[in-house]
Scaffold this active site. Structure first.
Site, PDB file in Angstrom:
ATOM      1  N   CYS A  44      38.235 -26.993  25.224  1.00  0.00           N
ATOM      2  CA  CYS A  44      39.220 -27.661  26.060  1.00  0.00           C
ATOM      3  C   CYS A  44      39.892 -26.749  26.972  1.00  0.00           C
ATOM      4  O   CYS A  44      40.717 -25.789  26.755  1.00  0.00           O
ATOM      5  CB  CYS A  44      40.253 -27.917  24.863  1.00  0.00           C
ATOM      6  SG  CYS A  44      41.726 -28.789  25.287  1.00  0.00           S
ATOM      7  N   ASN A  82      23.583 -19.179  20.019  1.00  0.00           N
ATOM      8  CA  ASN A  82      25.042 -18.720  19.346  1.00  0.00           C
ATOM      9  C   ASN A  82      25.566 -19.819  18.689  1.00  0.00           C
ATOM     10  O   ASN A  82      26.466 -19.590  17.908  1.00  0.00           O
ATOM     11  CB  ASN A  82      25.524 -18.122  20.296  1.00  0.00           C
ATOM     12  CG  ASN A  82      25.618 -18.749  21.708  1.00  0.00           C
ATOM     13  OD1 ASN A  82      24.629 -19.083  22.426  1.00  0.00           O
ATOM     14  ND2 ASN A  82      26.694 -19.060  22.134  1.00  0.00           N
TER      15      ASN A  82
HETATM   16  C1  LIG Z   1      27.849 -13.066  22.741  1.00  0.00           C
HETATM   17  C2  LIG Z   1      26.752 -13.315  23.558  1.00  0.00           C
HETATM   18  C3  LIG Z   1      26.429 -12.842  24.914  1.00  0.00           C
HETATM   19  C4  LIG Z   1      27.472 -11.990  25.727  1.00  0.00           C
HETATM   20  O1  LIG Z   1      27.464 -10.672  25.044  1.00  0.00           O
HETATM   21  P1  LIG Z   1      28.915  -9.849  25.486  1.00  0.00           P
HETATM   22  O2  LIG Z   1      28.380  -8.492  25.098  1.00  0.00           O
HETATM   23  O3  LIG Z   1      30.144 -10.450  24.563  1.00  0.00           O
HETATM   24  O4  LIG Z   1      29.172  -9.882  27.025  1.00  0.00           O
HETATM   25  C5  LIG Z   1      25.286 -13.298  25.630  1.00  0.00           C
HETATM   26  N1  LIG Z   1      24.213 -14.152  24.789  1.00  0.00           N
HETATM   27  C6  LIG Z   1      24.524 -14.475  23.538  1.00  0.00           C
HETATM   28  C7  LIG Z   1      23.659 -15.287  22.871  1.00  0.00           C
HETATM   29  C8  LIG Z   1      25.837 -14.084  22.781  1.00  0.00           C
HETATM   30  O5  LIG Z   1      25.970 -14.693  21.668  1.00  0.00           O
END
Ligand SMILES: *Cc1c(COP(=O)(O)O)cnc(C)c1O
Length: 406
Positions: free
Chosen positions: A325, A151
């Site tokens: 932060c 991400n």
């Molecule tokens: C956003 C994200 C999550 C968490 O998903 P949610 O539905 O926001 O709890 C888990 N893993 C990755 C790689 C993400 O980008």
């Protein structure tokens, strides 16, 4: 929201078609799918269709989809649920150094409760070497969890190869595909995946709706106990509108994926080329080619992420930074440290993630204002060129910003 939104990795706007598909399940078909009367049945039918739509996007069977309340919950169930189901088989799990906190912190939780966890390192582009996974597997291993795409830096892992190794060694393979499902092709069978997490709000669906793909025959324990919903795997009266929205988001993503990849890749590359050309001492983080079509992530030397974000916010441009932060102490992103960046460089991270609605004009607007922001920040930076990084620690006064959680 007005402004230029370059933070699609954090969340995406809910598509109007998705909202339209959800509305009847608030207003008319609001029954409880567990009820035997017709009111419950029409809600159940909406859920059934959604299950098919999710399965279709993944190349799975509908019975293999377990709806959850989020991507985070799906990750938790994959790790904790496997550890419980296979506790007699072994007590060792394997994961990577750049996982999302939903996997990382769950693995740490399991470690505190007696499991052994091996963390596989990544190279400077963020790639896991499948041979490292092979070497880490022991007779005690029950699960390998390696994310599909990261991400923060966008690197896409060789999931098919890693899955093949797990299959050969008879270890369950989980992948956190929250950043890829709905954006790039995912086929759970071709990619040798046993468990896969996804989340609707990362691809134009509603928040609070996720799913865990559980391959037929793979054993997993529930985290949430109760009335036995989702074939005993996740009790709770179902979030029917959210689930219907997730299904519709999957259907739309499947239909328009080719267009979206082309559109976002064009914007991404325009951002990358423009940034590297216009901002001295900036670098791309993540893999140069094996990366998400919508992710342009950088480190900009001698300034830190939070100040870039605040200054961009003044211009109504919304990005994100890996730096966190909390209570006045800056903590560099574990992902950027794992790809080998020194702390001071990691603090200067900027992630721009584009989406369906962005335009080339918006990219050009960013490229017009950002170089001046960098120049201004560098002029007043305590860590401008040549200054040792140690002066950086504590030399800022940014407080009260929450950690980025996406
Ligand atoms: C956003 C994200 C999550 C968490 O998903 P949610 O539905 O926001 O709890 C888990 N893993 C990755 C790689 C993400 O980008």
């Amino acid at each position: 929201m007005k402004g230029i939104y370059f933070d699609h990795a954090a969340t995406t706007p809910t598509r109007p078609e998705v909202v339209q598909a959800m509305l009847p399940y608030y207003q008319e078909k609001w029954g409880n799918p567990s009820s035997l009367h017709s009111s419950g049945q029409e809600a159940g039918e909406g859920m059934q269709e959604a299950r098919r739509q999710v399965a279709d996007l993944l190349g799975a069977y509908p019975e293999e989809i377990v709806f959850t309340g989020s991507g985070t919950e799906a990750d938790n169930q994959a790790l904790i649920g496997t550890s419980i189901a296979l506790e007699k088989k072994g007590r060792h799990i394997i994961t990577s150094a750049i996982e999302h906190h939903a996997v990382l912190h769950t693995a740490e939780f399991l470690e505190r409760h007696g499991l052994e966890v091996t963390t596989i390192p990544v190279d400077s582009t963020g790639l896991v070497d499948p041979d490292d996974v092979r070497a880490a597997i022991t007779d005690e291993s029950i699960l390998v969890s390696i994310m599909h795409a990261n991400n923060e830096i966008g690197t896409i892992q060789p999931i098919k190869e890693i899955g093949a190794i797990c299959r050969e060694r008879e270890v369950v393979f989980h992948t956190d595909a929250v950043q890829t499902v709905g954006h790039v092709p995912v086929d759970v069978r071709a990619m040798n995946i046993d468990l896969l997490s996804l989340s609707a709000h990362k691809f134009y669906g509603p928040k609070g709706a996720g799913a865990l793909f559980v391959r037929k025959g793979v054993r997993i324990a529930p985290l949430i106990h109760g009335g036995g919903h989702e074939r005993g795997r996740r009790s709770s009266t179902e979030n029917v509108p959210g689930i219907v929205g997730l299904g519709e988001a999957c259907r739309l993503a499947g239909e328009e994926m080719e267009w979206e990849i082309e559109h976002t890749t064009g914007l991404r590359d325009r951002l990358i080329e423009g940034m590297l050309a216009k901002v001295p001492d900036s670098m791309l983080t993540g893999h140069p080619t094996q990366r998400l079509p919508n992710n342009a992530s950088f480190c900009v030397r001698y300034i830190e992420g939070e100040s870039m974000l605040l200054n961009l916010d003044f211009e109504h441009i919304y990005g994100s930074s890996g730096s966190a932060c909390t209570s006045g102490s800056l903590e560099a992103s574990h992902v950027l440290l794992a790809i080998g960046l020194p702390h001071d460089v990691a603090h200067g991270s900027l992630r721009l993630s584009v989406g369906r609605g962005n335009t080339a004009e918006e990219v050009d607007r960013f490229l017009e204002v950002f170089p001046a922001i960098v120049e201004r920040l560098r002029a007043m930076s305590p860590i401008s060129a040549g200054r040792p990084a140690s002066e950086f620690e504590g030399g800022h006064d940014l407080h009260g910003h929450e950690e980025t959680h996406e």
